[in-house]
Design a protein around this motif. Structure first.
Motif, PDB file in Angstrom:
ATOM      1  N   ALA A  57       0.807  -1.219   0.000  1.00  0.00           N
ATOM      2  CA  ALA A  57       0.000   0.000   0.000  1.00  0.00           C
ATOM      3  C   ALA A  57       0.837   1.265   0.000  1.00  0.00           C
ATOM      4  CB  ALA A  57      -0.919  -0.002   1.219  1.00  0.00           C
ATOM      5  N   ALA A  58       2.174   1.128  -0.034  1.00  0.00           N
ATOM      6  CA  ALA A  58       3.044   2.296   0.106  1.00  0.00           C
ATOM      7  C   ALA A  58       2.868   3.281  -1.049  1.00  0.00           C
ATOM      8  CB  ALA A  58       4.497   1.856   0.210  1.00  0.00           C
ATOM      9  N   GLN A  59       2.727   2.776  -2.273  1.00  0.00           N
ATOM     10  CA  GLN A  59       2.644   3.666  -3.425  1.00  0.00           C
ATOM     11  C   GLN A  59       1.389   4.530  -3.376  1.00  0.00           C
ATOM     12  OE1 GLN A  59       3.054   1.636  -7.151  1.00  0.00           O
ATOM     13  NE2 GLN A  59       3.061   3.507  -8.377  1.00  0.00           N
ATOM     14  N   ARG A  60       0.254   3.924  -3.022  1.00  0.00           N
ATOM     15  CA  ARG A  60      -0.979   4.714  -2.907  1.00  0.00           C
ATOM     16  C   ARG A  60      -0.917   5.676  -1.730  1.00  0.00           C
ATOM     17  NH1 ARG A  60      -5.460   0.480  -2.307  1.00  0.00           N
ATOM     18  NH2 ARG A  60      -3.708  -0.723  -1.456  1.00  0.00           N
ATOM     19  N   LEU A  61      -0.259   5.254  -0.645  1.00  0.00           N
ATOM     20  CA  LEU A  61      -0.137   6.134   0.512  1.00  0.00           C
ATOM     21  C   LEU A  61       0.703   7.357   0.176  1.00  0.00           C
ATOM     22  CD1 LEU A  61      -0.739   6.581   3.492  1.00  0.00           C
ATOM     23  CD2 LEU A  61       1.311   5.271   4.041  1.00  0.00           C
ATOM     24  N   VAL A  62       1.775   7.169  -0.564  1.00  0.00           N
ATOM     25  CA  VAL A  62       2.609   8.298  -0.976  1.00  0.00           C
ATOM     26  C   VAL A  62       1.805   9.278  -1.818  1.00  0.00           C
ATOM     27  CG1 VAL A  62       4.562   8.950  -2.436  1.00  0.00           C
ATOM     28  CG2 VAL A  62       4.806   7.085  -0.797  1.00  0.00           C
ATOM     29  N   HIS A  63       0.929   8.755  -2.672  1.00  0.00           N
ATOM     30  CA  HIS A  63       0.094   9.609  -3.519  1.00  0.00           C
ATOM     31  C   HIS A  63      -0.780  10.529  -2.671  1.00  0.00           C
ATOM     32  CE1 HIS A  63      -2.600  10.889  -6.711  1.00  0.00           C
ATOM     33  NE2 HIS A  63      -3.631  10.393  -6.041  1.00  0.00           N
ATOM     34  N   TYR A  64      -1.451   9.973  -1.660  1.00  0.00           N
ATOM     35  CA  TYR A  64      -2.325  10.788  -0.803  1.00  0.00           C
ATOM     36  C   TYR A  64      -1.516  11.743   0.066  1.00  0.00           C
ATOM     37  CZ  TYR A  64      -5.977   7.521  -2.207  1.00  0.00           C
ATOM     38  OH  TYR A  64      -6.870   6.773  -2.926  1.00  0.00           O
ATOM     39  N   GLN A  65      -0.358  11.320   0.525  1.00  0.00           N
ATOM     40  CA  GLN A  65       0.459  12.206   1.350  1.00  0.00           C
ATOM     41  C   GLN A  65       0.990  13.383   0.546  1.00  0.00           C
ATOM     42  OE1 GLN A  65       3.298   9.387   2.917  1.00  0.00           O
ATOM     43  NE2 GLN A  65       2.094   9.019   4.768  1.00  0.00           N
ATOM     44  N   ARG A  66       1.304  13.168  -0.722  1.00  0.00           N
ATOM     45  CA  ARG A  66       1.720  14.287  -1.578  1.00  0.00           C
ATOM     46  C   ARG A  66       0.566  15.252  -1.813  1.00  0.00           C
ATOM     47  NH1 ARG A  66       5.367  11.083  -6.155  1.00  0.00           N
ATOM     48  NH2 ARG A  66       7.250  10.872  -4.862  1.00  0.00           N
ATOM     49  N   MET A  67      -0.630  14.723  -1.964  1.00  0.00           N
ATOM     50  CA  MET A  67      -1.800  15.590  -2.102  1.00  0.00           C
ATOM     51  C   MET A  67      -1.977  16.435  -0.846  1.00  0.00           C
ATOM     52  SD  MET A  67      -4.523  12.966  -3.893  1.00  0.00           S
ATOM     53  CE  MET A  67      -5.872  14.134  -3.701  1.00  0.00           C
ATOM     54  N   MET A  68      -1.790  15.839   0.320  1.00  0.00           N
ATOM     55  CA  MET A  68      -1.889  16.601   1.561  1.00  0.00           C
ATOM     56  C   MET A  68      -0.813  17.664   1.649  1.00  0.00           C
ATOM     57  SD  MET A  68      -2.711  13.514   4.262  1.00  0.00           S
ATOM     58  CE  MET A  68      -2.440  14.613   5.653  1.00  0.00           C
ATOM     59  N   SER A  69       0.401  17.325   1.208  1.00  0.00           N
ATOM     60  CA  SER A  69       1.507  18.267   1.279  1.00  0.00           C
ATOM     61  C   SER A  69       1.257  19.482   0.382  1.00  0.00           C
ATOM     62  CB  SER A  69       2.809  17.572   0.872  1.00  0.00           C
ATOM     63  OG  SER A  69       3.896  18.467   0.918  1.00  0.00           O
ATOM     64  N   ARG A  70       0.707  19.249  -0.817  1.00  0.00           N
ATOM     65  CA  ARG A  70       0.450  20.369  -1.730  1.00  0.00           C
ATOM     66  C   ARG A  70      -0.691  21.249  -1.236  1.00  0.00           C
ATOM     67  NH1 ARG A  70       1.172  16.257  -5.740  1.00  0.00           N
ATOM     68  NH2 ARG A  70      -1.095  16.049  -5.922  1.00  0.00           N
ATOM     69  N   ARG A  71      -1.609  20.659  -0.499  1.00  0.00           N
ATOM     70  CA  ARG A  71      -2.791  21.403  -0.040  1.00  0.00           C
ATOM     71  C   ARG A  71      -2.707  21.788   1.437  1.00  0.00           C
ATOM     72  NH1 ARG A  71      -4.030  17.819  -3.891  1.00  0.00           N
ATOM     73  NH2 ARG A  71      -5.696  18.266  -5.391  1.00  0.00           N
ATOM     74  N   LYS A  72      -1.547  21.640   2.048  1.00  0.00           N
ATOM     75  CA  LYS A  72      -1.404  21.925   3.470  1.00  0.00           C
ATOM     76  C   LYS A  72      -1.772  23.374   3.772  1.00  0.00           C
ATOM     77  CE  LYS A  72       1.795  21.583   7.349  1.00  0.00           C
ATOM     78  NZ  LYS A  72       3.182  21.240   7.780  1.00  0.00           N
ATOM     79  N   PRO A  73      -2.717  23.603   4.690  1.00  0.00           N
ATOM     80  CA  PRO A  73      -3.134  24.987   4.974  1.00  0.00           C
ATOM     81  C   PRO A  73      -2.080  25.742   5.771  1.00  0.00           C
ATOM     82  CG  PRO A  73      -4.227  23.467   6.448  1.00  0.00           C
ATOM     83  CD  PRO A  73      -3.455  22.614   5.477  1.00  0.00           C
ATOM     84  N   LYS A  74      -2.152  27.038   5.704  1.00  0.00           N
ATOM     85  CA  LYS A  74      -1.255  27.866   6.488  1.00  0.00           C
ATOM     86  C   LYS A  74      -1.633  27.796   7.961  1.00  0.00           C
ATOM     87  CE  LYS A  74      -0.353  31.151   2.758  1.00  0.00           C
ATOM     88  NZ  LYS A  74      -0.409  32.577   2.332  1.00  0.00           N
ATOM     89  N   ARG A  75      -0.691  28.145   8.792  1.00  0.00           N
ATOM     90  CA  ARG A  75      -0.906  28.058  10.237  1.00  0.00           C
ATOM     91  C   ARG A  75      -2.074  28.954  10.646  1.00  0.00           C
ATOM     92  NH1 ARG A  75       2.109  26.249  14.490  1.00  0.00           N
ATOM     93  NH2 ARG A  75       1.722  27.225  16.516  1.00  0.00           N
ATOM     94  N   GLY A  76      -3.027  28.378  11.367  1.00  0.00           N
ATOM     95  CA  GLY A  76      -4.185  29.135  11.819  1.00  0.00           C
ATOM     96  C   GLY A  76      -5.347  29.126  10.855  1.00  0.00           C
ATOM     97  N   CYS A  77      -5.162  28.511   9.663  1.00  0.00           N
ATOM     98  CA  CYS A  77      -6.222  28.465   8.656  1.00  0.00           C
ATOM     99  C   CYS A  77      -6.787  27.053   8.559  1.00  0.00           C
ATOM    100  CB  CYS A  77      -5.694  28.921   7.292  1.00  0.00           C
ATOM    101  SG  CYS A  77      -5.068  30.612   7.277  1.00  0.00           S
TER     102      CYS A  77
END
Length: 312
Positions: free
Chosen positions: A150-170
């Motif tokens: 499941a590592a390859q699919r997990l990396v895909h979702y984690q990259r999506m989270m990294s690109r969409r990471k909100p700014k502090r307090g948002c």
């Protein structure tokens, strides 16, 4: 909803008391100039959106009627039952996991389901290449590598989270929340696969043997080694727990053997090597009696000898 808010408030009071005690301990260590490696850290609250809610009810706070769960405050919940309860429950824990799904975990008295005797015993040694090596070739547990699959699919979702990471307090965007939910679902699936593999293997071992000599192995030190990722994927601790619980449930003798020097002793004559064997050496050869067999198989037989069982 109102009942949930009141329950959360009572739980919040308990957490506040724990927070106050932890903070007082941290301030005391700072005032006493305790070394950093021995000092208690300053506690921090987990944010509301990061916390998974959990509500506990005793017998006076819930009841079961016509297959529905009735909680204090007039709340009736329809439950999808995984299996029937063997005895009336003494308490229930209603909680929400990381994927947003609610569960009800009931506490019932343990029951022993005795299995017919087989007259056989087995020794079990834990490892990384194979999760469990036993004295019976038919009961060895190979590494299923659920996490690696499941590592390859997990990396895909984690990259999506990294690109969409909100700014502090948002607050996070809809895409960020969805990626986080998908990553949590994948983690949950892998955990369930590991648990399912461990329980099925444990049931097979317990069904075919009357007594088990199990290495009392604590895999915590592997987290600091080069085998940390593979060892974590193997879930040795969870597999060992499932085996011990299954043995006790079905009335089998489970002997926990101390792991010291199990890779250095000879299972036939009991002689011990002068130096610890390197991990690259996978065959154990006794210099006293000349016995030679795979290293893990020898360790599994040592478990039987130390438990006072005659290796078959």
């Amino acid at each position: 909803m109102k009942t949930g808010i009141r329950s959360v408030t009572s739980e919040w009071t308990v957490r506040t008391n724990i927070f106050a005690k932890s903070r007082a301990k941290a301030l005391k260590d700072i005032k006493a100039a305790v070394p950093m490696r021995q000092r208690a850290g300053m506690p921090q609250y987990k944010r509301k959106h990061q916390d998974d809610l959990s509500l506990n009810y005793t017998q006076r706070g819930f009841r079961l009627r016509y297959g529905r769960l009735h909680l204090a405050g007039g709340i009736a919940v329809t439950v999808v039952w995984s299996r029937a309860l063997p005895e009336p429950p003494s308490s229930v824990r209603v909680y929400r996991d990381s994927t947003g799904v609610w569960y009800a975990s009931f506490v019932v008295a343990g029951m022993t389901e005795t299995l017919p005797g087989t007259g056989r015993v087995i020794g079990i040694d834990w490892g990384v290449k194979e999760i469990a090596t036993t004295t019976s070739d038919d009961h060895d547990l190979p590494h299923p590598q659920h996490g690696k699959s499941a590592a390859q699919r997990l990396v895909h979702y984690q990259r999506m989270m990294s690109r969409r990471k909100p700014k502090r307090g948002c607050a996070g965007s809809r895409g960020y929340r969805e990626a986080r939910r998908q990553a949590a679902k994948l983690h949950k699936k892998v955990a369930r696969q590991r648990q399912d593999t461990a329980r099925k293997w444990a049931k097979k071992v317990v069904r075919d043997h009357d007594a088990l000599a199990v290495e009392d192995f604590r895999p915590k030190f592997l987290a600091k080694s080069t085998m940390a990722r593979k060892a974590a994927d193997a879930a040795i601790g969870a597999t060992k727990t499932a085996l011990v619980e299954m043995g006790r449930k079905h009335g089998r003798w489970v002997h926990l053997v101390h792991p010291a020097h199990t890779t250095m002793d000879c299972a036939d004559c009991g002689a011990r090597t002068k130096h610890a064997l390197p991990l690259s050496e996978r065959t154990y050869t006794c210099t006293t009696c000349g016995m030679s067999r795979p290293r893990d198989k020898n360790s599994a037989r040592v478990m039987l000898v130390r438990a006072g069982l005659c290796p078959g």
